[in-house]
Design a protein around this motif. Structure first.
Motif, PDB file in Angstrom:
ATOM      1  N   PRO A 296      12.089  61.838  -8.230  1.00  0.00           N
ATOM      2  CA  PRO A 296      11.019  61.088  -8.173  1.00  0.00           C
ATOM      3  C   PRO A 296      10.062  59.439  -8.127  1.00  0.00           C
ATOM      4  CG  PRO A 296      11.124  61.012 -10.449  1.00  0.00           C
ATOM      5  CD  PRO A 296      12.876  62.461  -9.353  1.00  0.00           C
ATOM      6  N   GLU A 297      11.723  59.225  -8.446  1.00  0.00           N
ATOM      7  CA  GLU A 297      11.555  57.331  -7.912  1.00  0.00           C
ATOM      8  C   GLU A 297      11.363  57.441  -5.816  1.00  0.00           C
ATOM      9  OE1 GLU A 297      13.420  58.395  -9.412  1.00  0.00           O
ATOM     10  OE2 GLU A 297      13.127  58.128 -11.828  1.00  0.00           O
ATOM     11  N   GLU A 298      12.108  58.177  -5.943  1.00  0.00           N
ATOM     12  CA  GLU A 298      12.484  57.389  -4.431  1.00  0.00           C
ATOM     13  C   GLU A 298      10.893  58.467  -3.236  1.00  0.00           C
ATOM     14  OE1 GLU A 298      17.067  57.930  -3.539  1.00  0.00           O
ATOM     15  OE2 GLU A 298      16.141  59.510  -2.621  1.00  0.00           O
ATOM     16  N   GLU A 299      10.856  59.279  -4.207  1.00  0.00           N
ATOM     17  CA  GLU A 299       9.602  59.940  -3.437  1.00  0.00           C
ATOM     18  C   GLU A 299       7.767  59.240  -3.165  1.00  0.00           C
ATOM     19  OE1 GLU A 299       8.569  62.289  -1.551  1.00  0.00           O
ATOM     20  OE2 GLU A 299      11.057  63.291  -1.978  1.00  0.00           O
ATOM     21  N   GLU A 300       7.395  58.126  -4.303  1.00  0.00           N
ATOM     22  CA  GLU A 300       6.807  57.627  -4.694  1.00  0.00           C
ATOM     23  C   GLU A 300       6.828  56.366  -3.542  1.00  0.00           C
ATOM     24  OE1 GLU A 300       3.620  55.685  -6.359  1.00  0.00           O
ATOM     25  OE2 GLU A 300       4.172  58.296  -6.572  1.00  0.00           O
ATOM     26  N   GLY A 301       8.321  55.668  -3.712  1.00  0.00           N
ATOM     27  CA  GLY A 301       7.971  54.163  -2.393  1.00  0.00           C
ATOM     28  C   GLY A 301       7.600  53.013  -3.129  1.00  0.00           C
ATOM     29  N   PRO A 302       7.134  51.676  -2.217  1.00  0.00           N
ATOM     30  CA  PRO A 302       6.999  50.549  -3.490  1.00  0.00           C
ATOM     31  C   PRO A 302       5.446  50.265  -3.736  1.00  0.00           C
ATOM     32  CG  PRO A 302       6.716  50.962  -0.425  1.00  0.00           C
ATOM     33  CD  PRO A 302       7.406  51.942  -1.151  1.00  0.00           C
ATOM     34  N   GLY A 303       5.149  51.524  -3.621  1.00  0.00           N
ATOM     35  CA  GLY A 303       2.691  50.834  -3.736  1.00  0.00           C
ATOM     36  C   GLY A 303       3.279  52.221  -4.506  1.00  0.00           C
ATOM     37  N   ILE A 304       1.256  52.574  -4.922  1.00  0.00           N
ATOM     38  CA  ILE A 304       0.916  53.442  -5.881  1.00  0.00           C
ATOM     39  C   ILE A 304       0.402  54.521  -4.490  1.00  0.00           C
ATOM     40  CG2 ILE A 304      -0.751  53.742  -7.408  1.00  0.00           C
ATOM     41  CD1 ILE A 304      -1.095  50.773  -7.882  1.00  0.00           C
ATOM     42  N   THR A 305       1.288  55.451  -4.658  1.00  0.00           N
ATOM     43  CA  THR A 305       0.872  56.347  -3.999  1.00  0.00           C
ATOM     44  C   THR A 305       0.692  57.793  -4.013  1.00  0.00           C
ATOM     45  OG1 THR A 305       3.539  57.376  -3.349  1.00  0.00           O
ATOM     46  CG2 THR A 305       2.711  55.400  -1.629  1.00  0.00           C
ATOM     47  N   VAL A 306       1.564  57.579  -5.281  1.00  0.00           N
ATOM     48  CA  VAL A 306       1.012  59.447  -5.897  1.00  0.00           C
ATOM     49  C   VAL A 306       1.617  60.411  -4.900  1.00  0.00           C
ATOM     50  CG1 VAL A 306      -0.579  60.384  -7.637  1.00  0.00           C
ATOM     51  CG2 VAL A 306      -1.269  58.128  -7.248  1.00  0.00           C
ATOM     52  N   ALA A 307       2.793  59.643  -4.944  1.00  0.00           N
ATOM     53  CA  ALA A 307       2.761  60.958  -4.280  1.00  0.00           C
ATOM     54  C   ALA A 307       3.873  62.733  -4.451  1.00  0.00           C
ATOM     55  CB  ALA A 307       3.983  60.617  -2.966  1.00  0.00           C
ATOM     56  N   MET A 308       3.603  62.378  -5.442  1.00  0.00           N
ATOM     57  CA  MET A 308       3.779  63.858  -6.119  1.00  0.00           C
ATOM     58  C   MET A 308       2.955  64.234  -7.387  1.00  0.00           C
ATOM     59  SD  MET A 308       5.677  66.237  -5.002  1.00  0.00           S
ATOM     60  CE  MET A 308       7.362  66.652  -3.356  1.00  0.00           C
ATOM     61  N   GLY A 309       1.657  64.715  -7.610  1.00  0.00           N
ATOM     62  CA  GLY A 309       1.020  64.434  -8.204  1.00  0.00           C
ATOM     63  C   GLY A 309       0.644  65.854  -8.932  1.00  0.00           C
ATOM     64  N   PRO A 570      -1.465  53.765   2.168  1.00  0.00           N
ATOM     65  CA  PRO A 570      -2.095  54.652   0.630  1.00  0.00           C
ATOM     66  C   PRO A 570      -2.786  53.614   0.154  1.00  0.00           C
ATOM     67  CG  PRO A 570       0.343  55.472   1.224  1.00  0.00           C
ATOM     68  CD  PRO A 570      -0.061  53.987   2.587  1.00  0.00           C
ATOM     69  N   TRP A 571      -2.064  52.171  -0.211  1.00  0.00           N
ATOM     70  CA  TRP A 571      -2.847  51.199  -0.886  1.00  0.00           C
ATOM     71  C   TRP A 571      -3.628  50.226  -0.271  1.00  0.00           C
ATOM     72  CZ3 TRP A 571       2.038  52.231  -0.240  1.00  0.00           C
ATOM     73  CH2 TRP A 571       3.394  51.161  -0.004  1.00  0.00           C
ATOM     74  N   GLU A 572      -3.682  49.830   1.197  1.00  0.00           N
ATOM     75  CA  GLU A 572      -3.905  48.991   1.628  1.00  0.00           C
ATOM     76  C   GLU A 572      -4.527  48.411   2.823  1.00  0.00           C
ATOM     77  OE1 GLU A 572      -4.216  44.344   1.265  1.00  0.00           O
ATOM     78  OE2 GLU A 572      -3.510  45.966   0.237  1.00  0.00           O
TER      79      GLU A 572
END
Length: 900
Positions: A296-309, A570-572
């Protein structure tokens, strides 16, 4: 190399390519042998065929046995074969007298006798110490029911072949009969009935624990015509779409001397059909270990992506379960792993793969590529690290139609960037390799001798449900389970249903929320249960072929291209001035929007559908996004995060691009804003959608259901609607004022950051990423393809017309802006087409009438000038044509008279 040698090498390469077709089930063994004879010639086939199929002796012994029997049948010699068969029997009977019982019939019956009297040979091995052991082998025969096959050794070391209740397609060339019944103290014996056999290369090999390993090739040959009629017919259908996952096949035999296994790393490609990595794992004939690693940490990426809700994780849980069942039907299964970090560190896929390689001895890792920048960086690191230790690692392209990292603007330029038209022009101007034909699912997967230790699916904690204080579980996904089929078969069934019905209404009625006019395939595309290439081919094959539906796949690829250019999408905000916009901080408004309690029926119905089913169509997503941004003044990041948590098809690239564009800060400014009331004329003109998801308003009339605050008190009383109790009050009332305030906020930041506004065109300026600058300067193929200068390049991008006009007249309100972007809605496109048709016919009739009057005036003037008498006055009244159905068919009587 001499030309003859080169030709021989090409022929062998072609034969190996044909052999891969046999492995994946596209070609049958008999057809493969016939092609070999055609390509190599009879003499070369006789001398080289067995060496070409030698790798199958460890990876796929059943197929190797079948091909060998076909080879020996084709090149058989009656006299020599009979002599070798008799000598082999005599040698075996001298070592084991019990063979005489089983082979007595074969010595009395002549060769080529009736099929039901065929001779039998019992296969034996060297003597073993007394005892028994078994080795189980996974099989899946018919309907997904698992059966266990065993290889047993009796007191005398007799090795017995696995017995199955029914023959599979890979075993049809060998007919297995039970020779004698199992008795206490002895193992069950199996005899392979053959008209004759050529020879045994060697009888047995004692290895390790004195286990007898059978090395002789098993061969069969058909008898007379009656025997041929009883032989099961092979299926020659080379294109069995979607049925491949349900074929009745047996798991591949395992062998202590099998080649190192291949790790097949599944991510968002949970399908059998059109899976390049899956088909690529069969090329070497090695055992395949399918594995899924949850990080899950790798899926999320460096910013706030909420890649896996939460909704995405629940779908992933169900999809993994269904996909594992599909693998079991072809003789394999999915190994689940959860990445664990060292100590309290973050788990990584590389560490998990490294440990798995040590455990299994695998020398190759295959996967389908992912295109999020942080995941591509992870995959590149994995490939580099594994190749350094001698492990082959390959990534296949299949998640998008076009690899986003291969799209270039060369030859097209940057004008219009962000629009789908510009993106499609870039793809056409800089094409890559052909899309190709979708791949069929494999008929089987070779299995390893030893499976790695995994964890259970529940241990991944993808479908956790919250608990109340009393310990009961809150099952928030009950409606999701009722609404969706999570399997690959469900994806194909939904696609088939759409192409047979909904696709014909998609072009003009895809915005309707009260009718199933959309495909609802987005969750299957996101998790790779349906490949975009398969979808495109099926869509092109439909009779209707709507370009709008196919264009949606281009929008999907455009989103991933933008994400590769702007990793912080996704965040900027991409447009610098809009980062300073004054957004509302009213958490009550945000919560009301999330729960579907804004007081606007259309918005509330859409948000309730999202909460209960995890999905809404694209038009309704625009409606709720416009209400959040333009009327509630809440940040687009809030809407993005909520969609990522509640949508089943929550895709980081697509959601980020759409919310940025809707939030006025993406590459493309959409020239429309959905009105929360008037938009219902397009998507829900009769109120059916609102009645379904807001049942408290079901008894209101159609013309007032989208604006219940305008209903008379008597109608509200009869419908049982009480504002603030049964239905919420509106959280904002003056929509025009809210829109005007939104325009004022945009004008303020554009004036404050004037350096990011083009003075000539009034368009916003966006800093270009180095990759686009390199392409614009023609450096993409030189110096590594990147610009190293720190200088910033600004590009004018598409800007909404009402923003440009408001910049010139900042005191004007939204209603007086001639470029007001608010859409008022329409009942249907058909109504608009009818109006356009009537206007055109009205114009034509008026032109004809004016022409007739002009001709009358010219004729009257001419008669007056020449002194001629005037024509008689027109007789009769205006008449209608026999087929007149409207006022436009009214023909003026005077015009008719003058034209006679």
């Amino acid at each position: 190399m001499p030309p003859s040698a080169a030709g021989a090498q090409d022929s062998k390469a072609l034969v190996r390519q044909l052999l891969r077709e046999v492995l994946v089930g596209r070609e049958d063994p008999e057809g493969f042998f016939a092609m070999c004879v055609s390509v190599l010639g009879q003499q070369e086939t006789r001398t080289q065929f067995q060496s070409l199929i030698q790798p199958l002796s460890t990876a796929n012994r059943s197929l190797h046995c079948s091909l060998t029997s076909i080879y020996l049948e084709y090149f058989s010699k009656t006299g020599d074969d009979d002599l070798e068969f008799a000598l082999a029997l005599s040698v075996l009977e001298m070592k084991d007298p019990q063979l005489s019982t089983c082979s007595e019939e074969s010595t009395l019956q002549p060769l080529g006798a009736k099929a039901n009297q065929s001779s039998s040979v019992q296969l034996t091995s060297a003597s073993q110490p007394q005892g028994s052991s078994s080795r189980t082998q996974r099989a899946d025969v018919g309907g997904g029911r698992k059966k266990t096959q065993s290889v047993q050794k009796g007191p005398r070391g007799v090795m017995c072949l696995p017995q199955t209740t029914q023959e599979t397609e890979l075993q049809k060339s060998t007919h297995v009969d039970k020779c004698n019944k199992e008795t206490p103290g002895t193992s069950q014996s199996v005899c392979v009935s053959k008209p004759y056999a050529s020879f045994f290369k060697q009888e047995a090999v004692l290895k390790g624990d004195q286990e007898a390993v059978l090395k002789g090739d098993q061969m069969t040959e058909g008898g007379d015509s009656s025997n041929q009629s009883e032989k099961p017919k092979r299926s020659r259908n080379r294109r069995k779409r979607r049925e491949g996952g349900g074929q009745q096949v047996v798991g591949m035999p395992t062998s202590p001397s099998a080649s190192p296994p291949v790790l097949l790393w599944f991510r968002r490609d949970l399908r059998l059909c059109d899976n390049p990595a899956l088909i690529g794992s069969l090329e070497n004939g090695a055992p395949v270990i399918p594995v899924f690693i949850w990080t899950p940490e790798e899926e999320e990426g460096p910013g706030i992506t909420v890649a896996m809700g939460g909704a995405c994780k629940y779908w992933l849980h169900q999809a993994l379960s269904c996909f594992s069942s599909s693998l079991e039907r072809i003789g394999s299964h999915l190994v689940y792993l959860k990445a664990n970090g060292v100590g309290n560190g973050v788990g990584s896929s590389l560490r998990t793969l490294t440990e798995l390689i040590k455990e299994t001895g695998a020398r190759a890792v295959l996967a389908n590529a992912l295109y999020e920048p942080w995941l591509k960086e992870r995959d590149d690191a994995v490939v580099s690290a594994l190749q350094k230790v001698g492990v082959q690692c390959r990534m296949f392209h299949s998640y998008c139609l076009r690899d986003p990292y291969s799209v270039s603007t060369e030859g097209v330029g940057l004008r219009g960037i962000g629009s789908v038209s510009h993106f499609m022009s870039c793809c056409k101007q800089n094409p890559e390799s052909a899309l190709g034909v979708p791949l069929d699912p494999p008929a089987f997967l070779p299995t390893p001798a030893n499976w790695p230790q995994g964890v259970s699916l529940d241990a991944l904690e993808l479908a956790l449900m919250p608990r109340r204080k009393d310990g009961t579980t809150i099952d928030w996904a009950v409606n999701i389970r009722k609404s969706w089929d999570f399997s690959e078969e469900g994806a194909h069934a939904r696609l088939e249903a759409f192409l047979q019905d909904g696709v014909y209404r998609y072009e003009k009625e895809s915005g309707r929320a009260d009718a199933p006019n959309t495909s609802s395939l987005s969750p299957y595309l996101h998790f790779g249960q349906l490949s975009p290439r398969w979808l495109l081919w099926d869509a092109k094959g439909a009779r209707c072929r709507p370009p709008k539906f196919q264009r949606k796949l281009a929008w999907r690829d455009l989103a991933y291209w933008q994400l590769t250019l702007f990793p912080d999408l996704p965040w900027e905000s991409l447009r610098p001035p809009y980062k300073a916009l004054r957004w509302s901080t009213d958490r009550g408004h945000l919560k009301a929007w999330q729960r579907g309690r804004t007081g606007y029926p259309l918005v509330d119905a859409a948000m309730r559908q999202l909460w209960l089913t995890g999905w809404m169509n694209n038009y309704m997503r625009h409606v709720v996004a416009s209400f959040l941004i333009a009327y509630l003044h809440l940040s687009w990041q809030e809407g993005y995060r909520w969609f990522q948590d509640t949508l089943l098809d929550a895709d980081v690239a697509i959601d980020a691009m759409m919310w940025q564009n809707g939030g006025m800060c993406g590459l493309d400014h959409w020239n429309f804003v959905m009105h929360p009331v008037d938009a219902a004329m397009t998507c829900d003109p009769y109120g059916s959608y609102v009645r379904r998801w807001c049942p408290e308003l079901a008894d209101l009339p159609d013309e007032l259901i989208h604006k219940p605050w305008k209903c008379p008190a008597s109608i509200l009383r009869r419908a049982g609607v009480i504002f603030g109790q049964t239905f919420p009050d509106r959280i904002v009332t003056d929509l025009e004022e809210r829109r005007s305030q939104s325009l004022q906020d945009v004008a303020v930041v554009r004036r404050e950051f004037v350096q990011y506004v083009d003075k000539r065109s009034g368009c916003d300026l966006v800093p270009l990423p180095p990759r686009l600058v390199s392409e614009a300067l023609g450096l993409s193929h030189r110096n590594g393809g990147q610009v190293t200068e720190v200088k910033q390049f600004l590009l004018p991008v598409i800007t909404r017309m009402e923003f440009k006009h408001h910049q010139e007249d900042p005191d004007a309100d939204a209603a007086s802006n001639p470029y007001n972007a608010v859409l008022k809605g329409y009942v249907s496109r058909k109504r608009d087409e009818t109006i356009a048709f009537l206007n055109e016919r009205d114009f034509t009739a008026s032109v004809l009438y004016e022409g007739a009057q002009r001709k009358e005036r010219l004729e009257s003037n001419y008669r007056r000038m020449e002194g001629l008498p005037q024509p008689p006055a027109p007789q009769g009244r205006a008449r209608r044509t026999p087929t007149a159905k409207d006022r436009f068919s009214l023909v003026p009587g005077g015009a008719v008279t003058s034209l006679r």
